[in-house]
Motif scaffolding. Structure first.
Motif, PDB file in Angstrom:
ATOM      1  N   LEU A  75      -9.748  26.981  -7.380  1.00  0.00           N
ATOM      2  CA  LEU A  75      -8.524  26.196  -7.322  1.00  0.00           C
ATOM      3  C   LEU A  75      -8.277  25.604  -5.937  1.00  0.00           C
ATOM      4  O   LEU A  75      -7.724  24.503  -5.824  1.00  0.00           O
ATOM      5  CB  LEU A  75      -7.331  27.047  -7.757  1.00  0.00           C
ATOM      6  N   GLY A  76      -8.690  26.300  -4.890  1.00  0.00           N
ATOM      7  CA  GLY A  76      -8.542  25.761  -3.543  1.00  0.00           C
ATOM      8  C   GLY A  76      -9.371  24.501  -3.367  1.00  0.00           C
ATOM      9  O   GLY A  76      -8.912  23.508  -2.787  1.00  0.00           O
ATOM     10  N   ALA A  77     -10.590  24.511  -3.885  1.00  0.00           N
ATOM     11  CA  ALA A  77     -11.453  23.327  -3.799  1.00  0.00           C
ATOM     12  C   ALA A  77     -10.851  22.167  -4.590  1.00  0.00           C
ATOM     13  O   ALA A  77     -10.859  21.020  -4.118  1.00  0.00           O
ATOM     14  CB  ALA A  77     -12.849  23.656  -4.321  1.00  0.00           C
ATOM     15  N   LEU A  78     -10.303  22.464  -5.751  1.00  0.00           N
ATOM     16  CA  LEU A  78      -9.659  21.435  -6.556  1.00  0.00           C
ATOM     17  C   LEU A  78      -8.438  20.867  -5.828  1.00  0.00           C
ATOM     18  O   LEU A  78      -8.256  19.651  -5.762  1.00  0.00           O
ATOM     19  CB  LEU A  78      -9.259  22.010  -7.920  1.00  0.00           C
ATOM     20  N   LEU A  79      -7.643  21.733  -5.254  1.00  0.00           N
ATOM     21  CA  LEU A  79      -6.448  21.308  -4.521  1.00  0.00           C
ATOM     22  C   LEU A  79      -6.816  20.460  -3.298  1.00  0.00           C
ATOM     23  O   LEU A  79      -6.212  19.413  -3.060  1.00  0.00           O
ATOM     24  CB  LEU A  79      -5.638  22.528  -4.088  1.00  0.00           C
ATOM     25  N   ARG A  80      -7.803  20.894  -2.555  1.00  0.00           N
ATOM     26  CA  ARG A  80      -8.243  20.111  -1.393  1.00  0.00           C
ATOM     27  C   ARG A  80      -8.700  18.720  -1.823  1.00  0.00           C
ATOM     28  O   ARG A  80      -8.427  17.734  -1.158  1.00  0.00           O
ATOM     29  CB  ARG A  80      -9.375  20.824  -0.665  1.00  0.00           C
ATOM     30  N   HIS A  81      -9.394  18.664  -2.959  1.00  0.00           N
ATOM     31  CA  HIS A  81      -9.887  17.379  -3.447  1.00  0.00           C
ATOM     32  C   HIS A  81      -8.742  16.461  -3.872  1.00  0.00           C
ATOM     33  O   HIS A  81      -8.703  15.297  -3.483  1.00  0.00           O
ATOM     34  CB  HIS A  81     -10.863  17.575  -4.609  1.00  0.00           C
ATOM     35  N   THR A  82      -7.829  16.970  -4.671  1.00  0.00           N
ATOM     36  CA  THR A  82      -6.779  16.107  -5.220  1.00  0.00           C
ATOM     37  C   THR A  82      -5.714  15.738  -4.193  1.00  0.00           C
ATOM     38  O   THR A  82      -5.153  14.653  -4.263  1.00  0.00           O
ATOM     39  CB  THR A  82      -6.096  16.757  -6.440  1.00  0.00           C
ATOM     40  N   GLU A  83      -5.437  16.619  -3.265  1.00  0.00           N
ATOM     41  CA  GLU A  83      -4.388  16.351  -2.283  1.00  0.00           C
ATOM     42  C   GLU A  83      -4.907  15.676  -1.014  1.00  0.00           C
ATOM     43  O   GLU A  83      -4.137  15.082  -0.276  1.00  0.00           O
ATOM     44  CB  GLU A  83      -3.663  17.647  -1.894  1.00  0.00           C
ATOM     45  N   GLY A  84      -6.196  15.806  -0.751  1.00  0.00           N
ATOM     46  CA  GLY A  84      -6.718  15.241   0.486  1.00  0.00           C
ATOM     47  C   GLY A  84      -6.363  16.098   1.690  1.00  0.00           C
ATOM     48  O   GLY A  84      -7.137  16.215   2.624  1.00  0.00           O
ATOM     49  N   LEU A  85      -5.219  16.682   1.686  1.00  0.00           N
ATOM     50  CA  LEU A  85      -4.712  17.595   2.716  1.00  0.00           C
ATOM     51  C   LEU A  85      -5.040  17.155   4.144  1.00  0.00           C
ATOM     52  O   LEU A  85      -5.598  17.887   4.926  1.00  0.00           O
ATOM     53  CB  LEU A  85      -5.187  19.024   2.458  1.00  0.00           C
TER      54      LEU A  85
END
Length: 151
Positions: A75-85
């Motif tokens: 989920l962290g990898a998915l979040l980093r991808h979708t949010e750009g962060l």
């Protein structure tokens, strides 16, 4: 921190596909399930397929499915991808930027936030597969064995 609608749609999409018994799903059925525009969902699907979270099968009997087993989708990898962060605020041109510690505090806070997501996989979100299946309209589903399948 508030996540974007894009990430919301991406998470819902991944939960839907992770809860599905097997086979391919259509963007239309997912969009209808969550009352989300097909155009919005199409953008999310294309992006996640390009990032290899999903597989897309073209043609008359085509559709989408997870590219990996649920226990391999972090989920962290998915979040980093979708949010750009990237930086939460733009300090360029700010008068106090050379002496201000706010950017480092925000960076630390973001890292801590994402670290929680790093502890979990999609398998953790779809652990109650039967209940999710009922809510998503799949009917009663058998339990996954070890979450090693593509669903």
């Amino acid at each position: 921190m508030k996540l974007t609608k894009y990430t919301d749609y991406a998470m819902r999409l991944m939960i839907y596909l992770g809860s599905r018994p097997s086979g391919l799903s259509s963007i239309r059925e997912i969009s209808d399930t969550f009352s989300v525009s097909q155009n919005h969902m199409m953008k999310v699907v294309q992006d996640l397929a390009n990032a290899e979270f999903l597989e897309s099968v073209r043609g008359r009997n085509g559709g989408i499915r997870l590219a990996r087993p649920t226990n391999e989708i972090n989920l962290g990898a998915l979040l980093r991808h979708t949010e750009g962060l990237t930086d939460l605020i733009d300090c360029h041109g700010c008068r106090i930027a050379p002496a201000c510690a706010l950017p480092s505090v925000l960076s630390e806070a973001t890292a801590a936030f994402v670290a929680v997501f790093d502890k979990y996989t999609l398998a953790d979100l779809v652990g109650k597969r039967s209940a999710l299946g009922e809510l998503l309209g799949f009917g009663s589903l058998p339990a996954l064995k070890g979450s090693g399948g593509r669903t």
